[in-house]
Motif scaffolding. Structure first.
Motif, short mmCIF file in Angstrom:
data_model
loop_
_atom_site.label_atom_id
_atom_site.label_comp_id
_atom_site.label_asym_id
_atom_site.label_seq_id
_atom_site.Cartn_x
_atom_site.Cartn_y
_atom_site.Cartn_z
N CYS A 116 36.97 127.78 81.96
CA CYS A 116 35.79 128.58 81.62
C CYS A 116 35.38 128.32 80.18
CB CYS A 116 36.08 130.07 81.78
SG CYS A 116 36.15 130.59 83.50
N LEU A 117 34.09 128.20 79.98
CA LEU A 117 33.49 128.06 78.66
C LEU A 117 32.60 129.29 78.47
CD1 LEU A 117 32.78 126.40 76.10
CD2 LEU A 117 31.00 125.30 77.45
N LEU A 118 32.88 130.09 77.44
CA LEU A 118 32.12 131.30 77.16
C LEU A 118 31.25 131.07 75.94
CD1 LEU A 118 35.02 133.88 77.51
CD2 LEU A 118 33.28 133.37 79.21
N PHE A 119 29.99 131.54 76.01
CA PHE A 119 29.12 131.43 74.85
C PHE A 119 28.04 132.50 74.90
CE2 PHE A 119 27.16 128.80 78.06
CZ PHE A 119 25.79 128.89 77.86
N ASP A 120 27.53 132.81 73.73
CA ASP A 120 26.44 133.78 73.58
C ASP A 120 25.14 133.00 73.69
OD1 ASP A 120 24.48 135.52 72.67
OD2 ASP A 120 25.75 136.40 71.13
N ASP A 121 24.45 133.13 74.80
CA ASP A 121 23.25 132.30 75.00
C ASP A 121 22.03 132.84 74.26
OD1 ASP A 121 22.38 134.35 76.79
OD2 ASP A 121 21.53 132.90 78.16
N SER A 122 22.20 133.91 73.45
CA SER A 122 21.10 134.34 72.59
C SER A 122 20.97 133.41 71.38
CB SER A 122 21.26 135.79 72.14
OG SER A 122 22.33 135.94 71.23
N PHE A 123 21.99 132.57 71.15
CA PHE A 123 21.91 131.54 70.12
C PHE A 123 21.15 130.34 70.68
CE2 PHE A 123 25.42 134.06 68.67
CZ PHE A 123 25.40 133.97 67.28
N LEU A 124 20.48 129.61 69.81
CA LEU A 124 19.78 128.40 70.21
C LEU A 124 20.77 127.44 70.87
CD1 LEU A 124 17.02 126.91 70.05
CD2 LEU A 124 17.87 125.87 67.93
N HIS A 125 20.43 126.96 72.07
CA HIS A 125 21.33 126.05 72.76
C HIS A 125 20.57 125.03 73.60
CE1 HIS A 125 20.75 129.43 75.54
NE2 HIS A 125 21.05 128.61 76.53
N THR A 126 21.24 123.94 73.87
CA THR A 126 20.69 122.85 74.67
C THR A 126 21.83 122.23 75.47
OG1 THR A 126 19.41 120.79 74.61
CG2 THR A 126 20.99 121.11 72.84
N ALA A 127 21.48 121.56 76.55
CA ALA A 127 22.48 120.88 77.37
C ALA A 127 21.92 119.55 77.83
CB ALA A 127 22.86 121.74 78.58
N PHE A 128 22.80 118.59 77.99
CA PHE A 128 22.34 117.31 78.51
C PHE A 128 23.43 116.59 79.27
CE2 PHE A 128 23.77 116.54 74.19
CZ PHE A 128 24.55 115.41 74.29
N HIS A 129 22.98 115.74 80.17
CA HIS A 129 23.84 114.86 80.97
C HIS A 129 23.28 113.47 80.76
CE1 HIS A 129 25.93 112.82 84.07
NE2 HIS A 129 25.83 113.70 85.05
N GLY A 130 23.95 112.72 79.89
CA GLY A 130 23.45 111.42 79.52
C GLY A 130 23.99 110.27 80.33
N GLY A 131 24.71 110.57 81.39
CA GLY A 131 25.35 109.52 82.18
C GLY A 131 24.45 108.86 83.19
N PRO A 132 24.93 107.75 83.76
CA PRO A 132 24.18 107.06 84.81
C PRO A 132 24.27 107.82 86.13
CG PRO A 132 26.28 105.98 84.48
CD PRO A 132 26.19 107.06 83.44
N SER A 133 23.42 107.46 87.06
CA SER A 133 23.39 108.15 88.36
C SER A 133 24.71 108.05 89.10
CB SER A 133 22.24 107.63 89.21
OG SER A 133 22.38 106.24 89.43
N GLU A 134 25.49 107.00 88.83
CA GLU A 134 26.77 106.83 89.51
C GLU A 134 27.76 107.95 89.18
OE1 GLU A 134 25.60 104.11 87.40
OE2 GLU A 134 24.43 103.52 89.16
N GLU A 135 27.58 108.59 88.03
CA GLU A 135 28.48 109.69 87.65
C GLU A 135 28.26 110.93 88.49
OE1 GLU A 135 28.42 110.74 83.53
OE2 GLU A 135 29.65 109.01 82.98
#
Length: 116
Positions: free
Chosen positions: A66-85
């Protein structure tokens, strides 16, 4: 979920769902709608090229953790992998922030109940 006493289940700020992020996806920087919750991500499938950045600090998902975080803080997410992943998959659940007292939770449930 109803047996988790910290799960937000009686107002619009509570959510529980599977979050799927396909390769080559960027979720732009944003803020969550409130600071009364802590967001929990349980890593189910986490390719190595995925990252979550909260308040400028990189965070890493891990399968079975589990990863816990306060999402009221500025946040971003990305998946930079190829489609094979394949996709990144987490189970996402919103929990009451520990600084929100029981009486405040009751008031928030009343004010922000679904359909109100």
């Amino acid at each position: 979920l109803s047996s988790l006493r910290t799960f937000i289940s009686n107002n619009v700020f509570g959510n529980a769902c599977f979050s799927v992020m396909n390769p080559e996806t960027l979720i732009t920087e944003h803020y969550g709608p409130t600071n009364v919750r802590i967001r929990c991500h349980l890593g189910l499938k986490v390719p190595s090229s995925c990252e979550l950045v909260v308040g400028g600090e990189p965070q890493c998902w891990a399968e079975g953790r589990c990863l816990l975080f306060d999402d009221s803080f500025l946040h971003t997410a990305f998946h930079g992998g190829p489609s094979e992943e394949g996709p990144r998959v987490v189970f996402m659940i919103d929990l009451w922030h520990p600084n929100v007292a029981a009486t405040e939770r009751q008031a928030l449930d009343f004010i922000f109940s679904p359909g109100r």
